[in-house]
Design a protein around this motif. Sequence first.
Motif, mmCIF file in Angstrom:
data_model
loop_
_atom_site.group_PDB
_atom_site.id
_atom_site.type_symbol
_atom_site.label_atom_id
_atom_site.label_comp_id
_atom_site.label_asym_id
_atom_site.label_seq_id
_atom_site.Cartn_x
_atom_site.Cartn_y
_atom_site.Cartn_z
ATOM 1 N N GLY A 277 0.814 -1.204 0.000
ATOM 2 C CA GLY A 277 0.000 0.000 0.000
ATOM 3 C C GLY A 277 0.850 1.257 0.000
ATOM 4 O O GLY A 277 1.986 1.279 -0.467
ATOM 5 N N GLN A 278 0.315 2.319 0.529
ATOM 6 C CA GLN A 278 0.967 3.620 0.480
ATOM 7 C C GLN A 278 0.790 4.340 1.804
ATOM 8 O O GLN A 278 -0.307 4.371 2.359
ATOM 9 C CB GLN A 278 0.346 4.460 -0.644
ATOM 10 N N GLY A 279 1.873 4.886 2.338
ATOM 11 C CA GLY A 279 1.789 5.636 3.574
ATOM 12 C C GLY A 279 1.433 7.083 3.298
ATOM 13 O O GLY A 279 2.149 7.764 2.582
ATOM 14 N N ARG A 280 0.344 7.556 3.868
ATOM 15 C CA ARG A 280 -0.096 8.919 3.586
ATOM 16 C C ARG A 280 -0.133 9.794 4.836
ATOM 17 O O ARG A 280 -0.131 10.999 4.725
ATOM 18 C CB ARG A 280 -1.496 8.898 2.959
ATOM 19 N N THR A 281 -0.220 9.178 5.982
ATOM 20 C CA THR A 281 -0.331 9.932 7.219
ATOM 21 C C THR A 281 0.772 9.485 8.173
ATOM 22 O O THR A 281 0.936 8.290 8.411
ATOM 23 C CB THR A 281 -1.706 9.708 7.875
ATOM 24 N N GLU B 19 -5.426 0.492 -1.393
ATOM 25 C CA GLU B 19 -5.993 1.340 -2.444
ATOM 26 C C GLU B 19 -7.366 1.881 -2.074
ATOM 27 O O GLU B 19 -7.833 2.858 -2.662
ATOM 28 C CB GLU B 19 -6.090 0.548 -3.747
ATOM 29 N N ASP B 20 -8.012 1.271 -1.084
ATOM 30 C CA ASP B 20 -9.306 1.767 -0.614
ATOM 31 C C ASP B 20 -9.178 2.637 0.631
ATOM 32 O O ASP B 20 -10.185 2.931 1.287
ATOM 33 C CB ASP B 20 -10.241 0.579 -0.317
ATOM 34 N N ASP B 21 -7.946 3.029 0.950
ATOM 35 C CA ASP B 21 -7.652 3.877 2.118
ATOM 36 C C ASP B 21 -7.911 3.173 3.451
ATOM 37 O O ASP B 21 -8.064 3.825 4.489
ATOM 38 C CB ASP B 21 -8.443 5.184 2.080
ATOM 39 N N CYS B 22 -7.924 1.872 3.449
ATOM 40 C CA CYS B 22 -8.071 1.105 4.680
ATOM 41 C C CYS B 22 -6.683 0.852 5.279
ATOM 42 O O CYS B 22 -5.731 0.544 4.549
ATOM 43 C CB CYS B 22 -8.769 -0.220 4.388
ATOM 44 N N VAL B 23 -6.548 0.990 6.591
ATOM 45 C CA VAL B 23 -5.254 0.809 7.241
ATOM 46 C C VAL B 23 -4.879 -0.669 7.243
ATOM 47 O O VAL B 23 -5.625 -1.514 7.747
ATOM 48 C CB VAL B 23 -5.287 1.347 8.689
ATOM 49 N N THR B 24 -3.709 -0.974 6.673
ATOM 50 C CA THR B 24 -3.224 -2.353 6.654
ATOM 51 C C THR B 24 -2.081 -2.588 7.634
ATOM 52 O O THR B 24 -1.735 -3.733 7.926
ATOM 53 C CB THR B 24 -2.742 -2.737 5.243
ATOM 54 N N GLY B 25 -1.507 -1.502 8.140
ATOM 55 C CA GLY B 25 -0.402 -1.653 9.080
ATOM 56 C C GLY B 25 0.225 -0.299 9.368
ATOM 57 O O GLY B 25 -0.267 0.750 8.948
#
Length: 428
Positions: free
Chosen positions: A205-209, A231-237
Amino acid sequence: MSSCARTASQPRYALRLIAPPFTNFWSKKAVSFSSQVIVLLVLSCDPTAGLGGAPTLDKMEASPAKRNPAAILTDDLLIEILRRLPIRSICRFKCVSRSWRKLISDPDHRKKLPQTLTGFYYASVSGERFPKWAYHFTDVTGKDVPFILPFPSADVRLLDSCNGLLLFRCFQPGPREVDTPFHYAVCNPATSKWVMLPDRSLASGQGRTARLGFDPAVSSHFHVVEYVLDEDDCVTGVQIYSSKTASWNFKESEWGDDIYLHIFSGSVRSVFLNGFMHMMMLCDGIVVVDMEGITWRIIPVPSDRLYGCIDQAQGRLCYLNVHDVDAFKLSIWILEDHGTNEWTLKHSIRTPLLFPQKNLPFAFGYKVITVHPECNNLIYFVYGRDNTLMAYEMDRKEIHVIRNLEHDYWEPCLPYVPLFSEALADEP
């Protein structure tokens, strides 16, 4: 021999218990704040200094033979003791004597003592200048202390503040794209020191915060927590950086499925408290993780409304949101017990009484910037088209307008408490 017959050559030594004068020190809840509690055992030479009595100021200052027992302590030892106390207690101790006031006010000693809220950092954005982004500091102490930042890059974004340190995202020179490379950097404005963090490799995923965790009373090392989203902005880790190891460590989320951060996650405050990072979810609660990625919790909040925010005051977690039934009634809750997730309502404010523009909606017409770290009845807001920064003292029901941040103001507006320590731990 009675105590009245004792001579100066036969002093009676008694253990004296001195407690810092802050509210509810002797309550059962004080045990959870043991890091802030200092108990001094002072040898008293006064003949009447039994456990049931206390020497008066006249007796302590009457002669060198009956001086203040604290006088036997060196200045360095006193400062080492005082630096572990809350700022409110230190301010009160300045009234003990002239020597204590001089000791605490000394510039070299002040660098070692905890500080109180000094002001706010915030950004402005204008296409009429280069660079478009500029950063400002607004002082709230009346001393107008300029904390100017010597940026290591022309293109930076202010992300977070925590106990005297600031977290930035520094982009590489050149045209900005969606995936423009960047580094995180941590700065101490009081000493103009910067630490550039190493690259992190996202596991998925992608770190945004990203948020900053630092507690100088516990360690000189800091942490950065980056929330990894799919990709759905759900936290994975989360990816956790430790300045002690100078490395990133990815931990897969144990909060469960469908965890979404606050809709304003880019500007909403996080809280680093007792070694845990607290972050607001879109709804249903606060996600909590420790800096080892071992303990994962979700704390439910006492409101079903969206857009709530969190802060801390006097070492306790605060939650602020409008009332479930009345959208113009702001409620301030304190988490009394982390074990039972028990919240206590401390204050309620009728917001139409605060702002010239009536019926401003929470999170859109006005936003809570912070609760004063040493006083949970003093709240700072930004409201209106001119983005007016103001403070509201709830006990006195007094409003203090600080300044207009102007129309080009850009969130976040971050509270700043100076840290005068020269050390900024960035090495193992």
